[in-house]
Design a protein around this motif. Sequence first.
Motif, short mmCIF file in Angstrom:
data_model
loop_
_atom_site.label_atom_id
_atom_site.label_comp_id
_atom_site.label_asym_id
_atom_site.label_seq_id
_atom_site.Cartn_x
_atom_site.Cartn_y
_atom_site.Cartn_z
N ASP A 1 -15.74 33.35 -46.09
CA ASP A 1 -16.12 33.61 -44.70
C ASP A 1 -14.91 33.60 -43.79
OD1 ASP A 1 -19.44 32.16 -44.32
OD2 ASP A 1 -18.57 33.47 -45.84
N PRO B 1 -20.93 19.46 -36.89
CA PRO B 1 -21.73 19.55 -38.11
C PRO B 1 -20.87 20.11 -39.24
CG PRO B 1 -22.18 21.44 -36.73
CD PRO B 1 -21.10 20.64 -36.04
N ASN B 2 -21.26 19.81 -40.46
CA ASN B 2 -20.63 20.49 -41.60
C ASN B 2 -19.11 20.51 -41.52
OD1 ASN B 2 -21.42 22.01 -44.03
ND2 ASN B 2 -23.21 22.45 -42.78
N ILE C 1 -18.62 24.35 -39.85
CA ILE C 1 -19.52 25.51 -39.82
C ILE C 1 -20.49 25.25 -38.69
CG2 ILE C 1 -21.19 26.87 -41.10
CD1 ILE C 1 -19.75 26.03 -43.65
N THR C 2 -20.37 26.02 -37.64
CA THR C 2 -21.14 25.76 -36.44
C THR C 2 -21.34 27.06 -35.67
OG1 THR C 2 -21.25 24.36 -34.46
CG2 THR C 2 -19.08 25.18 -35.07
N CYS C 3 -22.03 26.96 -34.55
CA CYS C 3 -22.27 28.15 -33.70
C CYS C 3 -21.65 27.88 -32.33
CB CYS C 3 -23.76 28.42 -33.53
SG CYS C 3 -24.65 28.67 -35.07
N VAL C 4 -20.79 28.77 -31.91
CA VAL C 4 -20.11 28.63 -30.62
C VAL C 4 -20.18 29.97 -29.90
CG1 VAL C 4 -17.92 28.15 -29.46
CG2 VAL C 4 -18.52 26.89 -31.52
N ASN C 5 -20.60 29.92 -28.64
CA ASN C 5 -20.61 31.13 -27.82
C ASN C 5 -21.34 32.29 -28.49
OD1 ASN C 5 -19.19 29.75 -25.91
ND2 ASN C 5 -17.21 30.65 -26.43
N GLY C 6 -22.45 31.98 -29.10
CA GLY C 6 -23.29 33.04 -29.65
C GLY C 6 -22.90 33.53 -31.03
N VAL C 7 -21.90 32.90 -31.65
CA VAL C 7 -21.48 33.35 -32.98
C VAL C 7 -21.46 32.15 -33.93
CG1 VAL C 7 -19.62 34.40 -34.31
CG2 VAL C 7 -20.07 35.18 -31.98
N CYS C 8 -22.06 32.31 -35.08
CA CYS C 8 -22.11 31.23 -36.08
C CYS C 8 -21.16 31.52 -37.22
CB CYS C 8 -23.53 31.08 -36.64
SG CYS C 8 -24.76 30.69 -35.40
#
Lengths: 264, 356
Positions: free
Chosen positions: A150, A166-167, A218-225
């Motif tokens: 990734d 997280p993660n 592994i997280t989601c920031v500003n609309g992107v994971c």
Amino acid sequence: MPDPQIRAGKLIIVVVAIIAVATIVIAGLTDRENPVYPGVMIESKKPLWFIGGTYCSAGVPIITTAGKPGLLTASHCTDPSGFGNQVFQPWYDFWTGDKNYAGYSVDWGTDDPYFEVDRRKPDAAVWIVENRGVSNRVPLGYCWRTGTRDPVMGIVSDDRSSIELPNLRKVGYATGCTGTAQSVRLLYDERFSGRIYAVEISKLPVKEGDSGGLVFSITCVNGVCGIYAVGIVVGGFPKGSPTHVAIQSAGYALSYYGVRAYVG
Amino acid sequence: MLGRLVVLVLLLIPVASYAYMLKVENLTAVLDVAAEPDLVTEIDGCRVYIYILRDLNNASTPLFRIDEVPVIKRPAALPGGNEELFDIVLKAVGPDVVASIVVTGPGGEERLEISVSARNSTELKERIREVVGIPVFLDREVAEKSSSNGRGKAAAVVGLYVQFRDTTVFVNSMPSRVPEHLRDILPEIYTPVEIRSTNATRVQQILSRLEEAAGGRTLAGRVVLFPYVISEEEQERLRNAAIALERELGTVRTYPDGVEGIIHIIGCGEGPCILVFPYPNGTMPDVKTAERVVRRFVELAGVCKTPMVAEFWPRTGFEKIASKQQLPPLEPLHVIILPALLVVTALIIAAKRKRK
């Protein structure tokens, strides 16, 4: 030469051959890689070509303002000038045509974040990659998610003294991918230059050689994971048997060097 | 403060876990899950919890329990989309917010923060459009599609924050593109709303307003309560005190790969501040000695806030974890393996010929 000596000679050949095979490492983080990516092994800080240098791991993928790709690593893994400025991947190899030369470092950082007088200096350096391509894809196959690589999507913000993530994972050549799926809290330690966070080593096991390796969440920031770089491994505390891992913040280091993360 | 925390806790009844939750954690509660301190003392009106560790195996002081802070969870819901998310938040804590924008276009991506005043998502887009002069969307993927194929720049609102005196509310827009292998863990990795605060009463009010704006639903998110904020200037004083006290104690030892015997200052920006001291004189201190050391530190720093944690460890310090030697050492092996094989092979061949 009598028969016993012939047998001894054959035994020596077998033993030497086994040693030779044993030095051929498993494909991946300790292999000659092209493109290079977060977690691969490097050797730098060699005093002279025939003297062993310092072995570390590659961290956050970056792009300079001039468009050159590279990877962040720890400043104590490399030298600002001289032969020790050269970076070899995975290590200097006299027998290969290019000696495994893979670029040079831009090292304005500090080798000693505790004693450093200039508290702005992070224990971080930029490896400008040459003779190889650069991938910003993290080999999650070494983690729990088999088969995926990734890309790094961004950098975790470091404007707080405690960051919950997280993660949390890390990738380095010595221990591969380690970390936890649980939510983990990173705490800022004031005593070091740059910006260093601490996390319990049981959550993020490391060993000698993992210095410079990428720490990510592994997280989601500003609309992107996806994968967000937290920083690079620089050490542990206390000395001897560390209970906590020291992580130099990616956001701080990138800002210090005026480079941006190689994302997307 | 404690009473208000109790009320807040009662509002959040733990039930069977659902995918999305509202999670509340109070960092001061790390003292409840850590081991009993060896001493609790007051220094200049500030309560300090002192721990003296015999060894670091199986330690359970606050620094080793920071991830075990109890989290109160309540089942919660995600809004239907970013429009609803921003409508709820702006109604509850607006109108004055700072919006995080991503501008996409032919030249690449640019990030901006814009202060605006908006009562709902429609006004939000309009106010931002007035500033940036390009189309504004609430969905990043839509903005990217709009700006593709040479159609010029477009902006996406990817987050908001609202700053109160003692509380900050962060809003993280809902992701539109989630890689397939991450979808099953989305509730763990996506937090739509985060509230960080030293004031449980204000948090309670904000949560109530959010719930009202959401039509009675609990919005998924996270609340982090911490006991105080220590300013940059105060942190600098803590650091100078550590340097001075290390000199007085004479505990610092330097090594090629690191240092021992330093005083760590950890997590102090938002509290609880955790100080980690080495053993003075290299031996485990008794409670009186430990207290004396901590009092001296506070005297030097001129800073102490309740609660402060002071841990005495048998070893402190830092070590780098680069490797100096590859196993086996590769350069010498490369130099000797081939010649050694050639020599031994030559000897064997010579011996066999001699036998013939």
